[in-house]
Each structure stands twice: as structure tokens, then as C-alpha cells.
Write an enzyme that holds these catalytic residues in place. Structure first.
Site, PDB file in Angstrom:
ATOM      1  N   HIS A 143      29.721 -63.706  10.647  1.00 23.69           N
ATOM      2  CA  HIS A 143      28.605 -64.546  11.111  1.00 23.69           C
ATOM      3  C   HIS A 143      28.995 -65.338  12.361  1.00 23.69           C
ATOM      4  O   HIS A 143      28.551 -66.456  12.576  1.00 23.69           O
ATOM      5  CB  HIS A 143      28.101 -65.473   9.986  1.00 23.69           C
ATOM      6  CG  HIS A 143      27.390 -64.708   8.906  1.00 23.69           C
ATOM      7  ND1 HIS A 143      26.064 -64.321   9.020  1.00 23.69           N
ATOM      8  CD2 HIS A 143      27.828 -64.206   7.727  1.00 23.69           C
ATOM      9  CE1 HIS A 143      25.712 -63.644   7.928  1.00 23.69           C
ATOM     10  NE2 HIS A 143      26.778 -63.549   7.130  1.00 23.69           N
ATOM     11  N   THR A 144      29.846 -64.738  13.159  1.00 23.39           N
ATOM     12  CA  THR A 144      30.213 -65.336  14.445  1.00 23.39           C
ATOM     13  C   THR A 144      29.571 -64.572  15.609  1.00 23.39           C
ATOM     14  O   THR A 144      29.521 -65.090  16.717  1.00 23.39           O
ATOM     15  CB  THR A 144      31.747 -65.299  14.653  1.00 23.39           C
ATOM     16  OG1 THR A 144      32.195 -63.974  14.352  1.00 23.39           O
ATOM     17  CG2 THR A 144      32.465 -66.279  13.754  1.00 23.39           C
ATOM     18  N   SER A 170      17.013 -36.705   5.162  1.00 22.78           N
ATOM     19  CA  SER A 170      18.309 -37.241   4.740  1.00 22.78           C
ATOM     20  C   SER A 170      18.706 -36.659   3.394  1.00 22.78           C
ATOM     21  O   SER A 170      17.929 -36.702   2.435  1.00 22.78           O
ATOM     22  CB  SER A 170      18.246 -38.764   4.632  1.00 22.78           C
ATOM     23  OG  SER A 170      19.428 -39.221   3.987  1.00 22.78           O
ATOM     24  N   SER A 197      25.732 -51.255   1.279  1.00 30.61           N
ATOM     25  CA  SER A 197      27.002 -51.787   0.791  1.00 30.61           C
ATOM     26  C   SER A 197      27.567 -52.845   1.713  1.00 30.61           C
ATOM     27  O   SER A 197      28.539 -53.498   1.384  1.00 30.61           O
ATOM     28  CB  SER A 197      28.018 -50.655   0.683  1.00 30.61           C
ATOM     29  OG  SER A 197      28.232 -50.120   1.979  1.00 30.61           O
ATOM     30  N   LEU A 229      28.703 -51.878   4.669  1.00 34.21           N
ATOM     31  CA  LEU A 229      29.617 -51.143   5.558  1.00 34.21           C
ATOM     32  C   LEU A 229      28.829 -50.507   6.707  1.00 34.21           C
ATOM     33  O   LEU A 229      29.260 -49.548   7.330  1.00 34.21           O
ATOM     34  CB  LEU A 229      30.392 -50.083   4.781  1.00 34.21           C
ATOM     35  CG  LEU A 229      31.243 -50.615   3.625  1.00 34.21           C
ATOM     36  CD1 LEU A 229      31.950 -49.482   2.903  1.00 34.21           C
ATOM     37  CD2 LEU A 229      32.262 -51.635   4.122  1.00 34.21           C
ATOM     38  N   SER A 230      27.634 -51.026   6.919  1.00 40.05           N
ATOM     39  CA  SER A 230      26.822 -50.660   8.082  1.00 40.05           C
ATOM     40  C   SER A 230      26.322 -49.233   8.087  1.00 40.05           C
ATOM     41  O   SER A 230      26.391 -48.544   9.104  1.00 40.05           O
ATOM     42  CB  SER A 230      27.589 -50.910   9.385  1.00 40.05           C
ATOM     43  OG  SER A 230      27.643 -52.264   9.616  1.00 40.05           O
ATOM     44  N   SER A 231      25.772 -48.800   6.959  1.00 44.78           N
ATOM     45  CA  SER A 231      25.194 -47.462   6.969  1.00 44.78           C
ATOM     46  C   SER A 231      24.037 -47.389   7.974  1.00 44.78           C
ATOM     47  O   SER A 231      23.868 -46.377   8.646  1.00 44.78           O
ATOM     48  CB  SER A 231      24.739 -47.045   5.572  1.00 44.78           C
ATOM     49  OG  SER A 231      23.887 -48.009   5.020  1.00 44.78           O
ATOM     50  N   ASP A 280      28.286 -54.682  14.485  1.00 50.23           N
ATOM     51  CA  ASP A 280      28.314 -53.409  13.754  1.00 50.23           C
ATOM     52  C   ASP A 280      28.176 -52.226  14.700  1.00 50.23           C
ATOM     53  O   ASP A 280      28.933 -51.260  14.639  1.00 50.23           O
ATOM     54  CB  ASP A 280      27.180 -53.358  12.726  1.00 50.23           C
ATOM     55  CG  ASP A 280      27.234 -54.517  11.760  1.00 50.23           C
ATOM     56  OD1 ASP A 280      28.267 -55.203  11.719  1.00 50.23           O
ATOM     57  OD2 ASP A 280      26.236 -54.739  11.058  1.00 50.23           O
ATOM     58  N   TYR A 301      19.574 -63.641   6.084  1.00 48.42           N
ATOM     59  CA  TYR A 301      20.310 -63.470   7.338  1.00 48.42           C
ATOM     60  C   TYR A 301      19.623 -64.204   8.499  1.00 48.42           C
ATOM     61  O   TYR A 301      20.239 -64.992   9.212  1.00 48.42           O
ATOM     62  CB  TYR A 301      20.434 -61.975   7.641  1.00 48.42           C
ATOM     63  CG  TYR A 301      21.291 -61.672   8.841  1.00 48.42           C
ATOM     64  CD1 TYR A 301      22.663 -61.509   8.716  1.00 48.42           C
ATOM     65  CD2 TYR A 301      20.732 -61.564  10.105  1.00 48.42           C
ATOM     66  CE1 TYR A 301      23.455 -61.239   9.817  1.00 48.42           C
ATOM     67  CE2 TYR A 301      21.515 -61.301  11.204  1.00 48.42           C
ATOM     68  CZ  TYR A 301      22.874 -61.139  11.061  1.00 48.42           C
ATOM     69  OH  TYR A 301      23.653 -60.876  12.162  1.00 48.42           O
TER      70      TYR A 301
END
Ligand code: GLA
Length: 386
Positions: A33-34, A66, A124, A126-128, A173, A223
Site C-alpha cells: 500500500h505504498t 478461459s 489469491s 498474486l495478481s491473476s 502489480d 481498497y
């Protein structure tokens, strides 16, 4: 993998003359969050990510499929006048990237058939979604010969996420995914996108990710609210200080001036942003000096700040991290990504990894009532044509 992708492509779209691509997921080691506060981040790309099979189709239609969301079937949209449509679900991410490329004057004058398969757990942390975005930008670059750099693909992807999807994420990301480098993390200054690669020298340790399986999407998380709280705190500080972002402040400058913020919650949020940025700078120095134990301590402090001051952890992530801290061979552990669910990242000595997974898994399931998933990950490269 190549064979499976091509045969799925043939089944879904007919014909097998597709080209194959891959873009990674990412994990952030420290600096949370920077990135929307003009601070530093320290993420790395993973060897898990999103695969794509793609070809131009000679029509003015984009077709998306997908393997992770087979039940949604083929999602078809016109290449022209792309707009966000809830019923297009995940395909809004690639749609947004293509629309943004078009708006910036990149010529995409033909439709595509696109098949995606991700081995990053969905939602998750992990930036899907950033992986899908950067992959799409990379596919467009390759198929249409677009003259666009990887950094610009990252910026286009972030723009699409902000303006098409409506999540005001920072650049971390997309940048980490587009610019990933095997065995290196990226020390990125988000105020000007200056970056350096730092070798991940973990000696006898591994990066272990624990996925809480508490699902979340940034859209339905707090967010945007956190981001707003930081902007409000910054505006209050700017009444006296000549700064553009919270990332410009040292801890001392913040402590001297924090009374200007005048609201306890916003003060806490800004404190996290300032201290986390400084922690990230210190952590990278520690890693470069081979001081992994200090790196680990700073990771732990990052989690405490995200838990107590930024308040983005929750019982699931706290349980995972607190259980991790109690295990033998753990150098550091913290939540990673936006929070509110998602994953933790721990650095664990090789010899203790199996026990770590077993013990943390048991504590988590006993307390939360469902299982966490564990991944021992490797640091990989950015997008590639396979
Ligand atoms: C999400 C966002 C990033 C960053 C992190 C928190 O992953 O997409 O831009 O703000 O949360 O560090």
C-alpha cells in the site's frame, strides 16, 4: 503445456494455428500500500502465471475463453466500441487493455481468438488479473507488431484497471509482471518509476506462499477507501509541507507534522504509508548486505503495521502470519498484496519447509474451519512468447 493449450484452442475455436504466450503472477516481498503513495515496493514475478493461445481471426470480433471459467463459455464482443459489461465477467480485463491500446492510437484492426489458462489461484492476491492484463497487452504487441515497451504495457494495463474496471490500483502489480526477471526482485520507486533489480539471495531458504482461500476482489474490498484516506491525509499535510506524496516523508518529518491531519484514522493510514516506505528501503539494503534476518524482521514489522495501522489483514491473514512466526526456520512472514484475504508470504529455511506447511496448515484449519493452500514458489521472468 503447449500441447494441451493448442488442443484446447482447437476444441474451442477450431484450427490449431495459434501462437502461445505466458505472463507471470507476482508476489510482493515488502512495500505494501505504498505504490499509490509515491513510495517504494519490492515485488518479484513468479514462474506461475497465465498462459495464452491467440490468433488474429480476420473479423471485427474478439472471442475470449478461459480454461479457468469454462462454465462461462466463449465470450464474444465487437472489436469496436468496447465497454465494460458485467456479464462479460473476467473478459472485462483483456477488453479494457485492448480498448486502452486503441485509445492510445495503437492499431488493432482485426479481431482475435484468445484462450487463457492461469495456474495462479484466483483472487489469491498474486495478481491473476494483472497477469491477464499484461499478457493481453503483450499478445497484442506481438500479433500486431505494436511499437510499445513493456513499461508502457504495464501503464496501459494499470490505466485499464483504474478506468475500465474501476479499481484505483497503483502500478506495482502490472510493473512487476511486465518487468519480471528470474531470481530477482524489483526495487521500484513508484514516484518516478525508477527501478533496480536486486538478486534474491535467500541462501538456504525458500519463498512460501500461503493462500487463505478467503476470496476477495479489489472491487469489493476497501481498497479504494484506503486510498482515499491516504489522499485526505496528504491534502492535510500539504497545507504546510511542500510534498507531492506521503512517500517523500521520513518517519521524523511525519511525526513532527502528523498533528496537521487532525483525524486519528487518517493519521494511522498515513503513518503506515510513510513507515512502510522507509521499511522497504531498509529491507532492500539489508538484503543487498546479505542480512536476511533483518530483512525478515522488517517483513514482520510490515505485517504488524498493515494489521494495526492500515487495518487490511483480518482474522484469516493474521492467523496464517501469527502461526508462521511461531514456526522453526521462519525468517519473516507477512500478508502480501491488497489484503482483506488473499495470501501471506514467508521466507522459510529449506529444512523446515515441510513442517512449516504442515503446522501452519493445521493451526489455520482448526481456527478458521477450512484449509489454506501452500506454494513454494520460484522467481521468474516477465512475459514471453513460448
Ligand atoms: C494491490 C494493487 C497494488 C498495490 C497492492 C497493495 O495488489 O493492485 O497496486 O496497491 O494492492 O500494496
Amino acid at each position: 503445456m503447449k500441447k494441451e493449450l493448442l488442443s484446447s484452442f482447437q476444441e474451442v475455436f477450431g484450427g490449431s494455428e495459434a501462437e502461445l504466450f505466458f505472463a507471470p503472477g507476482r508476489v510482493n516481498l515488502i512495500g505494501e500500500h505504498t505504490d499509490y503513495n509515491g513510495g517504494h515496493v519490492f515485488p518479484c514475478a513468479l514462474t506461475i502465471g497465465t498462459y495464452g493461445a491467440a490468433r488474429k481471426n480476420g473479423e471485427k470480433v474478439l472471442r475470449f475463453y478461459s480454461l479457468n471459467f469454462k462454465e462461462l463459455g466463449v465470450i464474444s464482443v465487437s472489436l469496436e466500441g468496447l465497454t465494460y459489461d458485467k456479464k462479460d465477467d473476467w473478459a472485462n480485463y483483456p477488453k479494457g487493455v485492448i480498448k486502452t491500446l486503441q485509445e492510445r492510437g495503437f492499431v488493432i484492426d482485426e479481431g482475435m481468438d484468445l484462450l487463457y489458462f492461469g495456474n495462479i489461484p484466483n483472487a489469491s492476491g498474486l495478481s491473476s488479473s494483472a497477469s491477464v492484463e499484461v499478457l493481453t497487452g503483450f499478445i497484442a504487441k506481438e500479433l500486431f507488431g505494436l511499437d510499445i515497451s513493456l513499461v508502457d504495457i504495464a501503464l496501459v494495463s494499470q490505466y485499464a484497471e483504474n478506468n475500465f474496471i474501476g479499481v484505483n490500483c497503483g502500478i506495482m502489480d502490472q510493473f512487476a509482471i511486465a518487468m519480471g526477471k528470474k531470481d530477482h526482485a524489483i526495487f521500484l520507486d513508484t514516484s518516478d518509476l525508477a527501478y533496480e533489480y536486486a538478486p534474491i539471495k535467500l541462501e538456504n531458504a525458500k519463498i512460501v506462499i500461503a493462500c487463505s482461500n478467503k476470496k476477495r476482489g479489489l472491487g469489493d474490498s476497501k481498497y479504494n477507501e484506503r486510498r482515499q484516506e491516504c489522499e485526505d491525509a496528504l491534502a492535510a499535510l500539504q497545507t504546510k509541507l511542500d510534498i507531492k506524496s506521503l512517500g517523500e516523508l521520513t518517519e521524523e518529518e511525519f511525526e513532527k507534522n502528523k498533528a496537521l491531519i487532525g483525524d486519528p484514522v487518517r493519521t494511522q493510514r498515513a503513518k503506515h504509508a510513510v513507515y512502510e516506505n522507509q521499511r522497504t528501503v531498509k529491507a532492500v539494503k539489508a538484503l543487498e548486505a546479505g542480512n536476511i534476518s533483518l530483512f525478515g524482521e522488517l517483513m514482520n514489522a510490515s505485517h504488524v503495521s498493515l494489521r494495526d495501522d492500515y487495518e487490511v489483514t483480518g482474522i484469516e491473514l493474521d492467523t496464517l502470519v501469527e502461526a508462521s512466526w511461531a514456526q522453526k526456520g521462519v525468517i519473516g512472514a507477512r500478508m502480501t498484496g491488497a489484503g482483506f484475504g488473499g495470501c501471506t508470504v514467508s521466507i522459510v529455511e529449506n529444512a523446515d519447509v515441510d513442517n512449516f506447511i504442515e503446522n501452519v496448515g493445521k493451526i489455520y484449519e482448526d481456527k478458521i474451519g477450512y484449509k489454506a493452500d501452500f506454494y513454494v514458489v520460484e522467481v521468474g521472468d516477465g512475459p514471453v512468447r513460448l
